[in-house]
Scaffold this motif. Sequence first.
Motif, PDB file in Angstrom:
ATOM      1  N   ILE A   1       0.833  -1.196   0.000  1.00  0.00           N
ATOM      2  CA  ILE A   1       0.000   0.000   0.000  1.00  0.00           C
ATOM      3  C   ILE A   1       0.871   1.251   0.000  1.00  0.00           C
ATOM      4  O   ILE A   1       1.745   1.414   0.855  1.00  0.00           O
ATOM      5  CB  ILE A   1      -0.952   0.005   1.214  1.00  0.00           C
ATOM      6  N   VAL A   2       0.613   2.126  -0.973  1.00  0.00           N
ATOM      7  CA  VAL A   2       1.323   3.406  -1.078  1.00  0.00           C
ATOM      8  C   VAL A   2       0.369   4.589  -0.961  1.00  0.00           C
ATOM      9  O   VAL A   2       0.804   5.728  -0.822  1.00  0.00           O
ATOM     10  CB  VAL A   2       2.145   3.502  -2.381  1.00  0.00           C
ATOM     11  N   HIS A   3      -0.929   4.340  -1.058  1.00  0.00           N
ATOM     12  CA  HIS A   3      -1.926   5.389  -0.830  1.00  0.00           C
ATOM     13  C   HIS A   3      -3.133   4.774  -0.130  1.00  0.00           C
ATOM     14  O   HIS A   3      -3.588   3.699  -0.494  1.00  0.00           O
ATOM     15  CB  HIS A   3      -2.384   6.057  -2.131  1.00  0.00           C
ATOM     16  N   TRP A   4      -3.666   5.505   0.842  1.00  0.00           N
ATOM     17  CA  TRP A   4      -4.791   5.050   1.673  1.00  0.00           C
ATOM     18  C   TRP A   4      -5.580   6.299   2.028  1.00  0.00           C
ATOM     19  O   TRP A   4      -5.144   7.088   2.859  1.00  0.00           O
ATOM     20  CB  TRP A   4      -4.211   4.384   2.916  1.00  0.00           C
ATOM     21  N   ASN A   5      -6.706   6.527   1.358  1.00  0.00           N
ATOM     22  CA  ASN A   5      -7.414   7.787   1.584  1.00  0.00           C
ATOM     23  C   ASN A   5      -8.227   7.758   2.883  1.00  0.00           C
ATOM     24  O   ASN A   5      -8.316   6.735   3.569  1.00  0.00           O
ATOM     25  CB  ASN A   5      -8.257   8.201   0.362  1.00  0.00           C
ATOM     26  N   ARG A   6      -8.812   8.905   3.205  1.00  0.00           N
ATOM     27  CA  ARG A   6      -9.571   9.016   4.463  1.00  0.00           C
ATOM     28  C   ARG A   6     -10.777   8.093   4.496  1.00  0.00           C
ATOM     29  O   ARG A   6     -11.147   7.568   5.547  1.00  0.00           O
ATOM     30  CB  ARG A   6      -9.990  10.463   4.689  1.00  0.00           C
TER      31      ARG A   6
ATOM     32  N   SER B   1      -5.520   3.380  10.225  1.00  0.00           N
ATOM     33  CA  SER B   1      -5.024   4.692   9.820  1.00  0.00           C
ATOM     34  C   SER B   1      -4.080   4.508   8.632  1.00  0.00           C
ATOM     35  O   SER B   1      -3.593   3.399   8.381  1.00  0.00           O
ATOM     36  CB  SER B   1      -4.270   5.356  10.976  1.00  0.00           C
ATOM     37  N   ALA B   2      -3.809   5.591   7.933  1.00  0.00           N
ATOM     38  CA  ALA B   2      -2.852   5.529   6.824  1.00  0.00           C
ATOM     39  C   ALA B   2      -1.495   5.051   7.340  1.00  0.00           C
ATOM     40  O   ALA B   2      -0.835   4.234   6.691  1.00  0.00           O
ATOM     41  CB  ALA B   2      -2.728   6.888   6.136  1.00  0.00           C
ATOM     42  N   ALA B   3      -1.096   5.516   8.501  1.00  0.00           N
ATOM     43  CA  ALA B   3       0.194   5.109   9.069  1.00  0.00           C
ATOM     44  C   ALA B   3       0.251   3.598   9.301  1.00  0.00           C
ATOM     45  O   ALA B   3       1.297   2.974   9.114  1.00  0.00           O
ATOM     46  CB  ALA B   3       0.456   5.860  10.370  1.00  0.00           C
ATOM     47  N   GLU B   4      -0.871   3.005   9.704  1.00  0.00           N
ATOM     48  CA  GLU B   4      -0.924   1.561   9.923  1.00  0.00           C
ATOM     49  C   GLU B   4      -0.934   0.791   8.605  1.00  0.00           C
ATOM     50  O   GLU B   4      -0.438  -0.325   8.530  1.00  0.00           O
ATOM     51  CB  GLU B   4      -2.180   1.170  10.702  1.00  0.00           C
ATOM     52  N   ALA B   5      -1.530   1.364   7.558  1.00  0.00           N
ATOM     53  CA  ALA B   5      -1.725   0.656   6.288  1.00  0.00           C
ATOM     54  C   ALA B   5      -0.538   0.770   5.337  1.00  0.00           C
ATOM     55  O   ALA B   5      -0.209  -0.199   4.648  1.00  0.00           O
ATOM     56  CB  ALA B   5      -2.983   1.178   5.594  1.00  0.00           C
ATOM     57  N   LEU B   6       0.080   1.942   5.273  1.00  0.00           N
ATOM     58  CA  LEU B   6       1.142   2.162   4.288  1.00  0.00           C
ATOM     59  C   LEU B   6       2.279   1.157   4.460  1.00  0.00           C
ATOM     60  O   LEU B   6       2.729   0.882   5.565  1.00  0.00           O
ATOM     61  CB  LEU B   6       1.675   3.586   4.395  1.00  0.00           C
ATOM     62  N   GLY B   7       2.690   0.582   3.329  1.00  0.00           N
ATOM     63  CA  GLY B   7       3.778  -0.395   3.328  1.00  0.00           C
ATOM     64  C   GLY B   7       3.333  -1.834   3.521  1.00  0.00           C
ATOM     65  O   GLY B   7       4.100  -2.763   3.301  1.00  0.00           O
ATOM     66  N   LYS B   8       2.081  -2.036   3.920  1.00  0.00           N
ATOM     67  CA  LYS B   8       1.552  -3.393   4.130  1.00  0.00           C
ATOM     68  C   LYS B   8       0.993  -3.953   2.827  1.00  0.00           C
ATOM     69  O   LYS B   8       0.632  -3.220   1.926  1.00  0.00           O
ATOM     70  CB  LYS B   8       0.428  -3.375   5.175  1.00  0.00           C
TER      71      LYS B   8
END
Length: 124
Positions: free
Chosen positions: A32-37, A46-53
């Motif tokens: 994941i490189v983008h995760w909108n609101r 949260s985006a912080a939890e999702a990014l990179g997974k």
Amino acid sequence: MTPALPEPLNRQSKVLDLLPDPVVGVDAERRIVHWNRAAEAAYGFSAAEALGKQQAELLRTRFPMPYAEILETLADIGRWQGNLVVRAKDGTELTVESRWAAKYDESGQFTGSMAIDRDLTVRQ
């Protein structure tokens, strides 16, 4: 802290945050490189939890066909659409209509994809 995006990407990210449906961008390795609101609201991460997974692992996604076939279709025609069952952070299962579009660089090399999910879950 998330690194600052170049200005054109920062503007695009702000626009995607305005959409009511979850928008998830992944790179060629499906991270994941983008995760909108709306993704934060729907899925609870949260985006912080999702990014990179890995998206499929984070959401414990159930696919309507083998995942490899979906990725093959995405590579062959540049898009895929179907219903998925995903699990939010709190364990709630959501049925979503997911529409994926492939991204390519200037040389035509696959660089990832963007997905827009529409929640189809019937709630009482």
